[in-house]
Scaffold this motif. Structure first.
Motif, PDB file in Angstrom:
ATOM      1  N   PHE A  88      -9.623 -63.865  34.522  1.00 42.78           N
ATOM      2  CA  PHE A  88      -8.936 -64.845  35.373  1.00 42.78           C
ATOM      3  C   PHE A  88      -7.901 -65.626  34.585  1.00 42.78           C
ATOM      4  CE2 PHE A  88     -12.737 -64.568  38.149  1.00 42.78           C
ATOM      5  CZ  PHE A  88     -12.062 -64.176  39.287  1.00 42.78           C
ATOM      6  N   LEU A  89      -8.235 -65.915  33.328  1.00 43.69           N
ATOM      7  CA  LEU A  89      -7.368 -66.804  32.554  1.00 43.69           C
ATOM      8  C   LEU A  89      -6.306 -66.069  31.764  1.00 43.69           C
ATOM      9  CD1 LEU A  89      -9.979 -69.362  31.252  1.00 43.69           C
ATOM     10  CD2 LEU A  89      -8.377 -69.598  33.133  1.00 43.69           C
ATOM     11  N   ASP A  90      -6.218 -64.750  31.930  1.00 47.06           N
ATOM     12  CA  ASP A  90      -5.240 -63.977  31.161  1.00 47.06           C
ATOM     13  C   ASP A  90      -5.485 -64.105  29.669  1.00 47.06           C
ATOM     14  OD1 ASP A  90      -3.867 -62.943  33.301  1.00 47.06           O
ATOM     15  OD2 ASP A  90      -2.537 -64.703  33.460  1.00 47.06           O
ATOM     16  N   GLU A 127     -10.214 -71.878  39.503  1.00 47.01           N
ATOM     17  CA  GLU A 127     -11.353 -72.014  40.392  1.00 47.01           C
ATOM     18  C   GLU A 127     -12.312 -70.837  40.297  1.00 47.01           C
ATOM     19  OE1 GLU A 127     -10.529 -72.914  44.521  1.00 47.01           O
ATOM     20  OE2 GLU A 127     -12.595 -72.256  44.919  1.00 47.01           O
ATOM     21  N   PRO A 128     -11.818 -69.596  40.404  1.00 49.45           N
ATOM     22  CA  PRO A 128     -12.759 -68.474  40.260  1.00 49.45           C
ATOM     23  C   PRO A 128     -13.407 -68.457  38.888  1.00 49.45           C
ATOM     24  CG  PRO A 128     -10.570 -67.708  40.914  1.00 49.45           C
ATOM     25  CD  PRO A 128     -10.462 -69.167  40.723  1.00 49.45           C
ATOM     26  N   ALA A 129     -12.664 -68.843  37.882  1.00 44.76           N
ATOM     27  CA  ALA A 129     -13.230 -68.854  36.537  1.00 44.76           C
ATOM     28  C   ALA A 129     -14.423 -69.794  36.486  1.00 44.76           C
ATOM     29  CB  ALA A 129     -12.170 -69.297  35.537  1.00 44.76           C
ATOM     30  N   TYR A 130     -14.273 -70.957  37.083  1.00 43.70           N
ATOM     31  CA  TYR A 130     -15.376 -71.915  37.039  1.00 43.70           C
ATOM     32  C   TYR A 130     -16.544 -71.468  37.897  1.00 43.70           C
ATOM     33  CZ  TYR A 130     -12.786 -75.136  34.198  1.00 43.70           C
ATOM     34  OH  TYR A 130     -12.125 -75.704  33.163  1.00 43.70           O
ATOM     35  N   ARG A 131     -16.259 -70.731  38.938  1.00 42.19           N
ATOM     36  CA  ARG A 131     -17.362 -70.263  39.781  1.00 42.19           C
ATOM     37  C   ARG A 131     -18.198 -69.234  39.013  1.00 42.19           C
ATOM     38  NH1 ARG A 131     -17.419 -72.310  44.789  1.00 42.19           N
ATOM     39  NH2 ARG A 131     -15.435 -73.058  45.605  1.00 42.19           N
TER      40      ARG A 131
END
Ligand SMILES: Nc1ncnc2c1ncn2[C@@H]1O[C@H](COP(=O)(O)OP(=O)(O)OP(=O)(O)O)[C@@H](O)[C@H]1O
Ligand SMILES: Nc1ncnc2c1ncn2[C@@H]1O[C@H](COP(=O)(O)OP(=O)(O)OP(=O)(O)O)[C@@H](O)[C@H]1O
Ligand SMILES: [Mg+2]
Ligand SMILES: [Mg+2]
Lengths: 294, 277, 277, 294, 277
Positions: free
Chosen positions: B243-245, B29-33
């Motif tokens: 965010f996605l490592d 979610e934060p990645a997409y934001r």
């Protein structure tokens, strides 16, 4: 001020078309006295109205409420509903599993309702201000009821799944917890709104609180209690959607599956089955409530 | 904003972007934001991110022109493609330009006598949620491949990936599906100790979620969005990567319908979609 | 068959041109062969009586003899098992729906259990008696009631000695005060027949005289047909023109109040009256 | 049979320890008459009991109800609950988003409740056997209410999503539909269980059905109506599961997300926020209901 | 200060060894300086009276004069704003909790609004009057009531002439029948003080005589202290030993019923009585 039987001189009422008695007599009139509390009451009414309007404006804003969108999107809705018709009534693939799942759902709803009766009743009696022993117990019981209502079904389900594993049993336990909270609150309020006369009569006769409840409050409240119980049964039968999510199975799972695979005609069949079930429950409920009336 | 007027790259004055962070909301979610913010900068158009928990709603909204961009789980994308004509644009990639992927798996306790999928006969298996790629369809595909009818074991939906994992950790089932992302999250959260368990089955790598555009959108809009996504500034990419490592992170990679071809096949094999589509 | 007593002042107040349309000499209320059973127990057994315009009839009888049930049958609150009821010339048995309602509203009832709305003020409760005369627009909330109606209701409250409590909620009034408000509501209905079930049982002696006097005035001065259930034969003697005595659901006396001998009262209220059922 | 005032010979009651009046007089007694309906009543009670037992046995069987499992699994539950403590009260990361989401949830719950009042009220009046114009309308209104209750929230939400797109508005619309069904039914039943006296009184006075409802039924029912309305507000605030499915956001989404990422301490924080909200709603509700009492 | 009348037959039926423990000559009920306001309106203004064992006191007064409120204050159903109440020697103001309940159960009340449970039978309602004597085990459902209690309740019903309707639901009885059942319930409580609020207002004349006779018998033969609100002065004259007249919340008469002169009655029920408030 009580002026006894007044034979007022008839007032001039000729200009009122409806101002005559059927017997032809002129109707007596008397001015309405001024109400001293009126401005106060009007003021508080206006205040409440303003608060309501402001809160609603905020809510409309906060949720993007635009009824016009509905009209614009009518076509899309029609298409969705069109997709669902005609319902898929295939016996082996759809209807039979639907009926079987409904039975499981029914069992879950039944146990979720009936097993919570004792706890809900106890908490309700403690949390109704007409039957509670004291304020402390009252507040505590209210807090417990609020807690049971605040924790989402799904969290209860998770907790119980860790103990009893996946399957309908965990779902039943989650429903029991949640239902205790809701039914306890509804029962408590219906006891508070009842005519307290008979209960007070027993209180003055020296009956203990328990006896007052058993011989006045409960017998007076039975129709409402049963009504609310049947309502909760109805809700619990339908909350299998949540239960489907925790592996309790039931019709909710099937509805969910048909949505996820875009088979809206199957979905409609399942909904029709639920509708029939709910109508049957409704009729039985109406029957029971009629028999309970004095 | 004054630029919010409708234009080819800004339909209706704002772009509606739906995301379904099914596999791991905490990261996705934060990645997409971040991504949406960058996109908004690039196209000079506000982007409304809507988080949903169910791809069905997203697909339906897109089908009726209420959603311009949508991120879907791999299976959700299959339905989006068929129902709403969604076209995949990009997905996440590693620094090497390799499309990122994850795997589905079935785990059992370390000392269990279950060695293979076929050994699951008459046992309890916890799946995730209905319609999940790694939590539902792939494990059931594995059962099918192993020649084990679902009626011959006790399959239950736990309600989601973490719920299935918890059921295994708490010993209330004999086996559970756990995908590679959930595994990482749970291990990091201390909920799961991989040394106590054993994986008895792992799927082929599944390409990560695509970002799609509605099929009936203006071609110029499709092109502009794709370009903007592929040319995201490195800061945004870095943030997303954190965010996605995925470190060091790579730019978003272009994907096409073919990238997800195996999933289309899977869906039709499993009877989720009509064969003729 | 004319009113038992004709009060001379009636002529003063009633212009000749507005005489009621009902047959000048026929009874306003005629009940014939009324029968009512409750789960096998016969509560009314062939009750026949008439009440004419201009007379006040007292119903006397022991507890449970069927007085309330008789009035309820007339008002349509209990379904008779047999017999006919004619109200102001209309045979209620032959009417349905709206016309039945209109025919019935020729009769106003004061209930033994009062049946006011405790939450509303006395004035609002009394106004509700006149609802049948209002169009839907002005009748949906007490605030919309026309001034005429309120003034009429005030006058009705004044007639029962409750004008000074008009703006108080009924739930806060004493039992006797409530009973008087209920009488006022019936007045406000402007009915040609008034049925009152124990209208004075909760009233103090003065108020009881006052209300009985009022009922007498309604009959004699305003030419209504009034029937009242009373438990005090002396009130009947002082105020009523005629008395009807019920015993176990049968009329055993119907005549001028002068006929209420001690013997008759002994029969009506005899302790062994219950042995018929 | 009414034998008037009886002065019975005192019966021998010396063997009853409690058989004396406080004034020392012996207590009169009289045998209890036989109840002719008793065997019949006992029979039907026994019949009902047997049916209940059988149905419950089936349900226990069908849902795998084994309370013993709960005790066995207590450790697992304790561990799960232990994981959640202490709640994560980080302001930026947890508490602030939680409060913001709660506000959205509150708006959705508010609109889902209040906007459905007119339809629910209309259907309730048509579906209560004391206020309905006729049997046909009654059955039709009941059917509509059943329909609104049978269709799961999620299906309504999907229908509205196609029209208005993702977001809170679709969720509000779904809640409005569902709430119409539930509130209409609850109100109808509470009207049926009320004292009908005042309504009958107005009926005999020739008041139209609408007038009877406006001047007797509704004013009598106001406390129950408001109680049920506030109850539904409370439920709607919590029914965020469906809202999460269509992108309405709200606290339910946060709870689900914290579960998905195993952050049970965050989950607990969100639940505590909901609990506080519910307690506040409860208190306001109790206040309003107290003010409405006569 | 002793009972106004001493009936000789009391001596027959009352064994000397079981005389009540309360001071032989003190009043069983003593109310001093009782004051009560409802939202500013003073309803009771310094009410003082006593009721002794062996006497029947009639409360008379206009509607709204405060009779019901007085009794409610004694029974704890309204909170007095001032004054003290002593019941069978116990000062209620100084007691709390269970001991207050026990002290109060020395008094039984017959309510103006009856307050029976309509769904239960007459017998069950009457038995409920005796609940205070039962342990929790036998009192939770009517089916568990001990036989003694039921027989005692039957006798109480018989005393009010309702033995033949014992097994009927109260909701199906007529108004007057219900009022008699309420009196029977008070009897079953075996209290030493009986307060009755208009116990005969819905009764036919014979039943009213019967119930008043019963109240008199309770006072004179069973040595109870009985107070009854009445609206019929002649009933007071025939049955009561003493009368208390209330006017606007103040006692204006307290003496033998012989003192209820026409003048006094005119004052009590005068139409302009309301101008004090
Ligand atoms: N709903 C009912 N179900 C069964 N029996 C009923 C019902 N209503 C009344 N009865 C019975 O019918 C008989 C007559 O009742 P009704 O109320 O007409 O008496 P009444 O003459 O008005 O008496 P009262 O003076 O006490 O008011 C009574 O025996 C009563 O028990
Ligand atoms: N709950 C209340 N709130 C406000 N005022 C009340 C309340 N209860 C009673 N009153 C007022 O107190 C006064 C006395 O009432 P009470 O019931 O004691 O009269 P009463 O003497 O019993 O009259 P009745 O003979 O009519 O029964 C009345 O004016 C009444 O309006
Ligand atoms: Mg009656
Ligand atoms: Mg009173």
């Amino acid at each position: 001020m009580n002026t006894g039987l007044n034979t007022l001189p008839d007032q001039p009422t000729g200009h009122h078309p409806a101002g005559r008695h059927p017997t032809g007599q002129q109707v007596r009139r008397l001015p309405v006295p001024a109400d001293p509390a009126r401005t106060l009451r009007r003021g508080s009414l206006a205040g409440a109205a303003v608060v309501l309007v402001v809160v609603h404006a905020l809510a409309f804003e906060g949720t993007g409420f635009q009824p016009a969108l509905l009209a614009e999107g009518a076509e899309g809705m029609a298409r969705f509903i069109g997709d669902a018709f005609p319902p898929d009534l295939d016996w082996e693939e759809v209807l039979k599993p639907s009926l079987e799942a409904t039975l499981v759902t029914l069992w879950i709803g039944l146990l979720g309702t009936t097993v919570s009766i004792p706890t809900a009743l106890l908490l309700a009696v403690l949390a109704a201000n007409t039957t509670t022993p004291n304020r402390l117990v009252y507040q505590a019981a209210r807090a417990v009821l609020s807690f049971f209502r605040a924790v989402p079904d799904i969290v209860f389900a998770l907790i119980f799944v860790t103990a009893v594993g996946l399957g309908p049993f965990a779902g039943v336990l989650a429903l029991i917890c949640h239902n205790t909270g809701v039914m306890g609150k509804l029962w408590a309020e219906s006891m508070e709104e009842m005519d307290h006369g008979p209960q007070e009569a027993l209180r003055t006769a020296g009956a203990s609180r328990l006896q007052q409840v058993a011989h006045a409050t409960l017998p007076m409240a039975i129709p409402q209690f049963v009504g609310l119980l049947l309502y909760r049964f109805d809700v619990n039968v339908r909350s299998s959607l949540v239960l489907g999510l925790v592996g309790a199975g039931g019709i909710g799972l099937l509805i969910n599956q048909s949505i996820k695979s875009f088979q809206f005609d199957e979905m409609l069949t399942h909904i029709i089955v639920v509708l029939v079930l709910i109508i049957v429950v409704d009729q039985v409920s109406a029957l029971i409530r009629r028999r309970l009336a004095v | 904003a004054p630029t919010a007027a409708a234009s080819a790259t800004c339909p209706g004055g704002a772009i509606e972007f739906g995301i379904e962070p099914y596999e791991d909301p905490a990261k996705l979610e934060p990645a997409y934001r971040v991504l949406a913010d960058a996109l908004s900068q690039e196209l000079d158009c506000p982007v409304n991110v809507q988080v949903v928990e169910d791809y069905a709603a997203e697909v339906l909204a897109m089908r009726n022109g209420k959603l311009h961009l949508g991120q879907f789980g791999p299976l959700g994308y299959v339905f989006a493609s068929e129902e709403a004509n969604a076209e995949p644009l990009v997905s996440f990639a590693t620094a090497e330009g390799q499309l990122s992927s994850y795997t589905a798996g079935i785990w059992v306790p370390k000392d269990s006598d279950i060695r293979s999928v076929a050994d699951l006969r008459d046992r309890d298996l916890a799946l995730g949620g209905v319609g999940s790629t790694s939590g539902d369809v792939l494990p059931r595909y594995a059962l099918r491949e192993a020649g084990l009818p679902e009626a011959d074991l006790n399959v239950n939906y736990a309600g989601g990936h973490p719920e299935a994992l918890l059921a295994l950790v708490n010993g209330t089932v004999d086996a559970a599906q756990i995908n590679s992302q959930t595994l990482a999250t749970a291990t990091a959260a201390g909920t799961f100790d991989a040394s106590q368990f054993r994986q008895v089955w792992e799927s082929e790598p599944i390409p990560n979620d695509p970002i799609t555009v509605a099929g009936d959108a203006d071609p110029e809009f499709k092109r502009a969005v794709k370009e903007a996504l592929l040319n995201l500034p490195p800061e945004a990419i870095a943030e997303v990567g954190a965010f996605l490592d995925v470190t060091p992170p790579g730019p978003l990679a272009e994907v096409a319908k073919d990238t997800y071809r195996p999933l289309f096949d899977l869906a039709s094999t499993m009877g989720l979609t009509e064969e003729d589509l | 068959m004319t009113a038992a007593r004709t009060s001379p002042d009636r002529v003063d107040t009633q212009p000749a041109d507005t005489r009621p349309a009902a047959p000048a000499d026929g009874p306003l209320l005629e009940v014939a062969g009324l029968t009512k059973r409750f789960s096998g127990r016969t509560v009314l057994d062939g009750v026949d009586f008439r009440v004419h315009a201009g007379e006040l009839v007292a119903f006397l009888g022991a507890n449970g003899s069927g007085k309330s049930t008789t009035l309820k049958c007339v008002m349509g609150l209990a379904e008779p098992d047999g017999g006919s009821i004619t109200l102001a010339g209309a045979d209620l048995g032959s009417l349905r729906g709206r016309s039945l309602v209109r025919a019935r509203s020729q009769a106003a009832m004061v209930f033994q259990k009062i049946h006011l709305v405790p939450r509303r003020t006395a004035l609002e409760n009394v106004c509700a008696g006149g609802l049948a005369r209002l169009g839907p627009a002005r009748s949906l909330a007490p605030a919309l009631f026309p001034r005429d109606l309120k003034e009429e209701a005030m006058a009705a409250l004044d007639r029962v000695g409750m004008a000074d409590r008009a703006l108080e909620r009924v739930g806060r009034l004493s039992g006797g005060q409530q009973q008087r408000v209920a009488v006022a509501r019936a007045l406000c209905q402007r009915a040609r027949v008034v049925l009152a079930d124990e209208p004075v049982s909760a009233l103090d002696p003065h108020a009881a005289e006052q209300v009985m006097g009022l009922l007498g005035e309604l009959a004699h001065n305003e030419n209504l047909a009034v029937a009242a259930v009373l438990h005090q034969p002396d009130l009947a003697l002082r105020h009523a023109d005629r008395a009807i005595g019920l015993l176990n659901g049968r009329i055993i006396f119907n005549g001028p109040v002068g006929g209420l001998t001690t013997d008759l009262q002994d029969t009506l209220y005899s302790p062994d009256r219950g042995d018929a059922s």
